[in-house]
Design an enzyme around this catalytic site. Sequence first.
Site, short mmCIF file in Angstrom:
data_model
loop_
_atom_site.label_atom_id
_atom_site.label_comp_id
_atom_site.label_asym_id
_atom_site.label_seq_id
_atom_site.Cartn_x
_atom_site.Cartn_y
_atom_site.Cartn_z
N VAL A 274 -5.69 -2.32 -22.97
CA VAL A 274 -4.94 -2.25 -24.22
C VAL A 274 -5.91 -2.24 -25.39
O VAL A 274 -6.81 -3.09 -25.47
CB VAL A 274 -3.99 -3.47 -24.35
CG1 VAL A 274 -3.23 -3.41 -25.66
CG2 VAL A 274 -3.05 -3.55 -23.17
N CYS A 275 -5.73 -1.27 -26.28
CA CYS A 275 -6.47 -1.25 -27.54
C CYS A 275 -5.45 -1.16 -28.67
O CYS A 275 -4.26 -1.39 -28.45
CB CYS A 275 -7.46 -0.09 -27.57
SG CYS A 275 -6.69 1.54 -27.53
N LYS A 276 -5.88 -0.83 -29.85
CA LYS A 276 -4.98 -0.83 -30.99
C LYS A 276 -3.96 0.32 -30.94
O LYS A 276 -2.77 0.10 -31.08
CB LYS A 276 -5.78 -0.76 -32.29
CG LYS A 276 -4.96 -0.98 -33.53
CD LYS A 276 -5.85 -1.10 -34.74
CE LYS A 276 -5.02 -1.43 -35.97
NZ LYS A 276 -5.86 -1.64 -37.14
N ILE B 129 -1.34 -1.29 -28.34
CA ILE B 129 -0.46 -2.40 -28.72
C ILE B 129 0.54 -1.96 -29.78
O ILE B 129 1.65 -2.49 -29.86
CB ILE B 129 -1.28 -3.64 -29.19
CG1 ILE B 129 -0.42 -4.90 -29.23
CG2 ILE B 129 -1.92 -3.39 -30.54
CD1 ILE B 129 -0.11 -5.47 -27.88
#
Length: 140
Positions: free
Chosen positions: A98-100, A127
């Site tokens: 998960v990244c931005k 996310i």
Amino acid sequence: MIERLLEFSQNHLLLVGAFLLVLLAWVFYETRRAAGNGVTSSEATQLINREDAVVLDIREDKEFKAGHIAGAQHIPQSKLDDRMNELGKAKNKPVIIVCKHGQSSGVAQAKLAKAGFERALKLNGGIGQWQADGLPVVKK
């Protein structure tokens, strides 16, 4: 303006054809690359619930503390090489990265795949998409 564009297109058919071919190839490549080894929020939820997937959040500390998926393991992308051994027990499990916004997780995914993680998957949309889908985040 449109008249000049049409005139240019008629006078340079080979150039315009080559441009369109490259454009279509690029769109096809990006579509396949985005779909490959990525999961949607609902698919990620199923993997977490059914296969005990590990959620790896690679955002920086400040972003992680602002809100993350419950149970996510936090290893910033800048420290992933040094701390990858913390994920050793998850080599046979799905690992959801998960990244931005779902754009920088591909690099981490490639690193994990190279290190032998059989099912390293990125969360499409990151996310941001998780929250847009109305799924919960926790703050610590």
